[in-house]
Scaffold this active site. Structure first.
Site, PDB file in Angstrom:
ATOM      1  N   HIS A   1       0.087 -12.123   1.144  1.00 26.74           N
ATOM      2  CA  HIS A   1      -0.713 -11.162   0.380  1.00 26.74           C
ATOM      3  C   HIS A   1      -1.028 -11.711  -1.015  1.00 26.74           C
ATOM      4  CE1 HIS A   1      -1.209  -6.514  -0.206  1.00 26.74           C
ATOM      5  NE2 HIS A   1      -2.289  -7.181  -0.541  1.00 26.74           N
TER       6      HIS A   1
ATOM      7  N   TYR B   1       0.836  -1.206   0.000  1.00 26.82           N
ATOM      8  CA  TYR B   1       0.000   0.000   0.000  1.00 26.82           C
ATOM      9  C   TYR B   1       0.868   1.253   0.000  1.00 26.82           C
ATOM     10  CZ  TYR B   1      -3.430  -3.493   1.346  1.00 26.82           C
ATOM     11  OH  TYR B   1      -4.210  -4.624   1.402  1.00 26.82           O
TER      12      TYR B   1
HETATM   13  P1  NAD Z   1     -13.118  -0.100   0.675  1.00 21.46           P
HETATM   14  O1  NAD Z   1     -14.227  -0.785  -0.014  1.00 21.46           O
HETATM   15  O2  NAD Z   1     -12.995  -0.239   2.128  1.00 21.46           O
HETATM   16  O3  NAD Z   1     -13.186   1.444   0.242  1.00 21.46           O
HETATM   17  C1  NAD Z   1     -12.248   2.394   0.703  1.00 21.46           C
HETATM   18  C2  NAD Z   1     -12.580   3.749   0.109  1.00 21.46           C
HETATM   19  O4  NAD Z   1     -13.847   4.178   0.603  1.00 21.46           O
HETATM   20  C3  NAD Z   1     -11.577   4.824   0.495  1.00 21.46           C
HETATM   21  O5  NAD Z   1     -11.424   5.706  -0.608  1.00 21.46           O
HETATM   22  C4  NAD Z   1     -12.262   5.550   1.652  1.00 21.46           C
HETATM   23  O6  NAD Z   1     -11.867   6.892   1.740  1.00 21.46           O
HETATM   24  C5  NAD Z   1     -13.718   5.424   1.273  1.00 21.46           C
HETATM   25  N1  NAD Z   1     -14.634   5.428   2.435  1.00 21.46           N
HETATM   26  C6  NAD Z   1     -14.497   4.775   3.622  1.00 21.46           C
HETATM   27  N2  NAD Z   1     -15.564   4.999   4.416  1.00 21.46           N
HETATM   28  C7  NAD Z   1     -16.406   5.796   3.711  1.00 21.46           C
HETATM   29  C8  NAD Z   1     -17.679   6.369   3.984  1.00 21.46           C
HETATM   30  N3  NAD Z   1     -18.297   6.159   5.147  1.00 21.46           N
HETATM   31  N4  NAD Z   1     -18.250   7.140   3.037  1.00 21.46           N
HETATM   32  C9  NAD Z   1     -17.642   7.348   1.848  1.00 21.46           C
HETATM   33  N5  NAD Z   1     -16.440   6.836   1.526  1.00 21.46           N
HETATM   34  C10 NAD Z   1     -15.826   6.070   2.447  1.00 21.46           C
HETATM   35  O7  NAD Z   1     -11.767  -0.592  -0.057  1.00 21.46           O
HETATM   36  P2  NAD Z   1     -10.286  -0.868   0.466  1.00 21.46           P
HETATM   37  O8  NAD Z   1      -9.727   0.280   1.230  1.00 21.46           O
HETATM   38  O9  NAD Z   1      -9.531  -1.353  -0.712  1.00 21.46           O
HETATM   39  O10 NAD Z   1     -10.457  -2.128   1.433  1.00 21.46           O
HETATM   40  C11 NAD Z   1     -10.404  -2.030   2.837  1.00 21.46           C
HETATM   41  C12 NAD Z   1      -9.081  -2.501   3.412  1.00 21.46           C
HETATM   42  O11 NAD Z   1      -8.977  -3.911   3.299  1.00 21.46           O
HETATM   43  C13 NAD Z   1      -7.849  -1.949   2.690  1.00 21.46           C
HETATM   44  O12 NAD Z   1      -7.544  -0.653   3.138  1.00 21.46           O
HETATM   45  C14 NAD Z   1      -6.829  -2.986   3.072  1.00 21.46           C
HETATM   46  O13 NAD Z   1      -6.349  -2.722   4.374  1.00 21.46           O
HETATM   47  C15 NAD Z   1      -7.649  -4.281   3.047  1.00 21.46           C
HETATM   48  N6  NAD Z   1      -7.578  -4.995   1.741  1.00 21.46           N
HETATM   49  C16 NAD Z   1      -6.753  -6.069   1.627  1.00 21.46           C
HETATM   50  C17 NAD Z   1      -6.627  -6.730   0.420  1.00 21.46           C
HETATM   51  C18 NAD Z   1      -5.689  -7.889   0.307  1.00 21.46           C
HETATM   52  O14 NAD Z   1      -5.065  -8.253   1.284  1.00 21.46           O
HETATM   53  N7  NAD Z   1      -5.546  -8.501  -0.850  1.00 21.46           N
HETATM   54  C19 NAD Z   1      -7.354  -6.312  -0.695  1.00 21.46           C
HETATM   55  C20 NAD Z   1      -8.236  -5.248  -0.536  1.00 21.46           C
HETATM   56  C21 NAD Z   1      -8.341  -4.588   0.682  1.00 21.46           C
END
Ligand code: NAD
Length: 332
Positions: free
Chosen positions: A122, A59
């Site tokens: 990952h 990230y």
């Molecule tokens: P997400 O679906 O959680 O969306 C995040 C986005 O939504 C960001 O731009 C954030 O600013 C916005 N957001 C958050 N709360 C909000 C709200 N209440 N209203 C409007 N916008 C809002 O997607 P993500 O961040 O990719 O996934 C969550 C977490 O999961 C990641 O940060 C990461 O830590 C993890 N993740 C891991 C993997 C992996 O290991 N392969 C893949 C994807 C995500």
């Protein structure tokens, strides 16, 4: 303010907040952020009961780990912290023991700690299965024995490899993303039954479908087809007309899943942390939810190819973008 709810994370026994703090936005994965606001978001989350933080060297190409390390200074003992190894850029993967051992030291240093509560491989779909089973998972168990990590997890997008590895290997948690939300519920068809039967901790990441299910909509690099974005924009309008937002409904829907211990949402702003925490313990409007499901129906359960071809879920489509725009978005 609703009180935080805690659940047991499978056989780890850890009592985790039902909302986890996804730190990928702290690495500017969704556009540049104000670091001072990022610090406030982390502080607010901890002060209001969030005790699970997820990050990875991928990230922001180490930026998210570095920032989170700063933001957690003095607070490490209040939370469960997890990072990952094996993915370092959009097309840079290394699942070898040697790299895992090197990577964990670098991540620990950036995060200013000497252990991870959970350490994850990952995106297992980018590796040959034999390597995951014979090299990467044993390396993670070595780290467990050394006391550098307490529990071992795997993450990924296609559900078939997550399911198959969970069936046979000794792992504590599985993180899946974009596979249980308003537009895609395939997690339950493929993965959930195995997780449940083996008491593995289930982490549902990206409940907002990496911003598709928000007012702002998908980032440039999002792999899903445009027709999903269009349907989401229509759903957002309907939600507004009902006095709510698409992101509120999406969070409520994800949080209601019984087998998921942590709904892991990416955040870098106090107002998002506050909004998401307020939704804990609330129910989605059933009538609105039914209408929204109806609207998403023509584009629901569309998932794309990610990783080596042998790891594809049956029926996966080609990605809309390779995701290289992501590196550009980080620099903006
Ligand atoms: P997400 O679906 O959680 O969306 C995040 C986005 O939504 C960001 O731009 C954030 O600013 C916005 N957001 C958050 N709360 C909000 C709200 N209440 N209203 C409007 N916008 C809002 O997607 P993500 O961040 O990719 O996934 C969550 C977490 O999961 C990641 O940060 C990461 O830590 C993890 N993740 C891991 C993997 C992996 O290991 N392969 C893949 C994807 C995500």
């Amino acid at each position: 303010m609703a009180d935080m709810i805690y659940k047991t994370l499978g056989k780890t026994g850890l009592r985790v907040s039902v909302i986890g703090f996804g730190a990928s936005p702290l690495g500017s994965e969704f556009g540049t952020i104000d670091p001072a606001e990022g610090q406030r978001a982390v502080d607010y989350a901890i002060d209001n009961g969030i005790n699970y933080f997820d990050v990875a060297p991928y990230y922001g190409r180490t930026l998210a780990e570095t920032r989170l390390g700063q933001f957690l200074e003095g607070k490490r003992d209040k939370i469960f912290l997890t990072s990952k190894a094996c993915r370092y850029d959009i097309l840079d993967f290394d699942y070898s023991e040697e790299r895992i051992m090197r990577s964990v030291e670098q991540s620990l240093q950036r995060l200013r700690t000497d252990y991870f509560d959970i350490y994850q491989i990952h995106d297992v779909e980018y590796a040959k299965r034999e390597q995951i089973i014979n090299e990467s998972i044993p390396a993670m168990h070595k780290l467990k024995k050394q006391g550098k990590v307490r529990f071992v997890g795997i993450t990924g997008y296609p559900l078939t490899p997550l399911k198959e590895i969970s069936q046979t290997e000794d792992i504590d948690t599985v993180l899946t993303y974009c596979r249980y939300n308003l537009a895609d519920t395939t997690m339950d068809d493929i993965l959930t039954p195995v997780i449940r039967s083996r008491n593995i901790g289930l982490i549902n990441a990206s409940p907002l479908h990496m911003r598709v299910l928000t007012e702002k909509g998908a980032p440039e690099w999002h792999p899903a087809p445009e027709k999903l974005f269009k349907a989401a924009a229509e759903v957002a309008e309907l939600c507004r007309a009902h006095g709510t937002t698409i992101s509120d409904l999406a969070m409520q829907f994800a949080l209601a899943h019984k087998d998921v211990s942590i709904t892991l949402v990416g955040m870098s702003k106090v107002r998002h942390v506050e909004t998401n925490i307020k939704l804990v313990g609330t129910e989605p409007d059933k009538e609105l939810l039914a209408k929204v499901h109806q609207m998403f129906k023509p584009v629901s359960n569309i998932y794309w190819k990610e990783g080596l071809p042998e790891n594809d879920d049956p029926g996966a489509i080609d990605k809309r973008t390779l995701g290289l725009e992501r590196n550009e978005e980080m620099k903006q």
